[in-house]
Design a protein around this motif. Structure first.
Motif, mmCIF file in Angstrom:
data_model
loop_
_atom_site.group_PDB
_atom_site.id
_atom_site.type_symbol
_atom_site.label_atom_id
_atom_site.label_comp_id
_atom_site.label_asym_id
_atom_site.label_seq_id
_atom_site.Cartn_x
_atom_site.Cartn_y
_atom_site.Cartn_z
ATOM 1 N N TYR A 1 6.930 -3.483 13.179
ATOM 2 C CA TYR A 1 6.163 -3.386 11.937
ATOM 3 C C TYR A 1 6.179 -4.707 11.180
ATOM 4 O O TYR A 1 5.154 -5.149 10.650
ATOM 5 C CB TYR A 1 6.720 -2.286 11.032
ATOM 6 C CG TYR A 1 6.453 -0.886 11.524
ATOM 7 C CD1 TYR A 1 5.161 -0.404 11.656
ATOM 8 C CD2 TYR A 1 7.504 -0.035 11.837
ATOM 9 C CE1 TYR A 1 4.909 0.879 12.102
ATOM 10 C CE2 TYR A 1 7.267 1.256 12.273
ATOM 11 C CZ TYR A 1 5.978 1.707 12.398
ATOM 12 O OH TYR A 1 5.732 2.978 12.838
ATOM 13 N N VAL A 2 7.347 -5.346 11.132
ATOM 14 C CA VAL A 2 7.481 -6.615 10.410
ATOM 15 C C VAL A 2 6.660 -7.704 11.086
ATOM 16 O O VAL A 2 6.093 -8.569 10.412
ATOM 17 C CB VAL A 2 8.968 -7.019 10.277
ATOM 18 C CG1 VAL A 2 9.121 -8.441 9.782
ATOM 19 C CG2 VAL A 2 9.685 -6.047 9.349
ATOM 20 N N THR B 1 0.863 -1.179 0.000
ATOM 21 C CA THR B 1 0.000 0.000 0.000
ATOM 22 C C THR B 1 0.904 1.235 0.000
ATOM 23 O O THR B 1 2.095 1.141 0.324
ATOM 24 C CB THR B 1 -0.897 0.025 1.248
ATOM 25 O OG1 THR B 1 -0.071 0.179 2.405
ATOM 26 C CG2 THR B 1 -1.739 -1.231 1.363
ATOM 27 N N PRO B 2 0.369 2.401 -0.345
ATOM 28 C CA PRO B 2 1.193 3.618 -0.292
ATOM 29 C C PRO B 2 1.801 3.859 1.098
ATOM 30 O O PRO B 2 2.953 4.292 1.211
ATOM 31 C CB PRO B 2 0.213 4.731 -0.666
ATOM 32 C CG PRO B 2 -0.819 4.047 -1.504
ATOM 33 C CD PRO B 2 -0.953 2.669 -0.914
ATOM 34 N N GLU B 3 1.048 3.555 2.141
ATOM 35 C CA GLU B 3 1.556 3.747 3.503
ATOM 36 C C GLU B 3 2.712 2.784 3.789
ATOM 37 O O GLU B 3 3.701 3.160 4.416
ATOM 38 C CB GLU B 3 0.433 3.543 4.536
ATOM 39 C CG GLU B 3 -0.644 4.611 4.499
ATOM 40 C CD GLU B 3 -1.698 4.349 3.424
ATOM 41 O OE1 GLU B 3 -1.695 3.256 2.794
ATOM 42 O OE2 GLU B 3 -2.530 5.251 3.206
ATOM 43 N N GLN B 4 2.571 1.529 3.348
ATOM 44 C CA GLN B 4 3.645 0.555 3.553
ATOM 45 C C GLN B 4 4.888 0.941 2.751
ATOM 46 O O GLN B 4 6.011 0.784 3.233
ATOM 47 C CB GLN B 4 3.178 -0.840 3.158
ATOM 48 C CG GLN B 4 2.156 -1.431 4.092
ATOM 49 C CD GLN B 4 1.557 -2.722 3.561
ATOM 50 O OE1 GLN B 4 1.356 -2.870 2.354
ATOM 51 N NE2 GLN B 4 1.269 -3.659 4.457
ATOM 52 N N SER B 5 4.697 1.442 1.545
ATOM 53 C CA SER B 5 5.838 1.881 0.730
ATOM 54 C C SER B 5 6.581 3.027 1.401
ATOM 55 O O SER B 5 7.811 3.053 1.418
ATOM 56 C CB SER B 5 5.364 2.320 -0.658
ATOM 57 O OG SER B 5 4.887 1.230 -1.385
ATOM 58 N N LEU B 6 5.834 3.974 1.949
ATOM 59 C CA LEU B 6 6.458 5.088 2.663
ATOM 60 C C LEU B 6 7.213 4.592 3.885
ATOM 61 O O LEU B 6 8.343 5.027 4.152
ATOM 62 C CB LEU B 6 5.395 6.112 3.069
ATOM 63 C CG LEU B 6 5.897 7.328 3.829
ATOM 64 C CD1 LEU B 6 6.912 8.104 2.991
ATOM 65 C CD2 LEU B 6 4.731 8.208 4.230
ATOM 66 N N ASP C 1 15.815 -0.134 14.058
ATOM 67 C CA ASP C 1 15.559 -1.568 13.880
ATOM 68 C C ASP C 1 14.541 -2.108 14.878
ATOM 69 O O ASP C 1 13.749 -2.987 14.542
ATOM 70 C CB ASP C 1 16.857 -2.364 13.991
ATOM 71 C CG ASP C 1 17.757 -2.161 12.784
ATOM 72 O OD1 ASP C 1 17.236 -1.840 11.694
ATOM 73 O OD2 ASP C 1 18.985 -2.324 12.930
ATOM 74 N N SER C 2 14.557 -1.594 16.102
ATOM 75 C CA SER C 2 13.603 -2.083 17.104
ATOM 76 C C SER C 2 12.164 -1.779 16.688
ATOM 77 O O SER C 2 11.281 -2.622 16.837
ATOM 78 C CB SER C 2 13.902 -1.467 18.468
ATOM 79 O OG SER C 2 13.831 -0.048 18.384
#
Length: 71
Positions: free
Chosen positions: A53-54, A30-35, A47-48
């Motif tokens: 998110y991952v 999605t655009p939000e995930q790409s950002l 990284d934390s």
């Protein structure tokens, strides 16, 4: 002059050149995930926080690896 290659890189290139790398196509983000991914790769997300998110969206890590060239 010298050339340096990693074994994994050579193996990956060989498998690709033989057409044996039939991994499923990644689903579009999605655009939000790409950002979010762009911000992480730019070093704006630690990284934390990225691991959180991952955990919620595992496909983000696959896209990150592709963008880094680690597939």
């Amino acid at each position: 002059m010298s050339f340096h290659f990693t074994v994994s890189g050579l193996t990956r290139n060989l498998i690709h050149s033989l057409g044996l790398d039939h991994e499923p196509t990644l689903r579009s983000l999605t655009p939000e995930q790409s950002l979010l991914l762009d911000c992480y790769l730019a070093g704006q997300i630690p990284d934390s926080a990225w691991s959180d998110y991952v955990f919620e969206m595992p496909e983000l890590e696959k896209h990150a690896q592709v963008r880094r060239g680690l597939t």
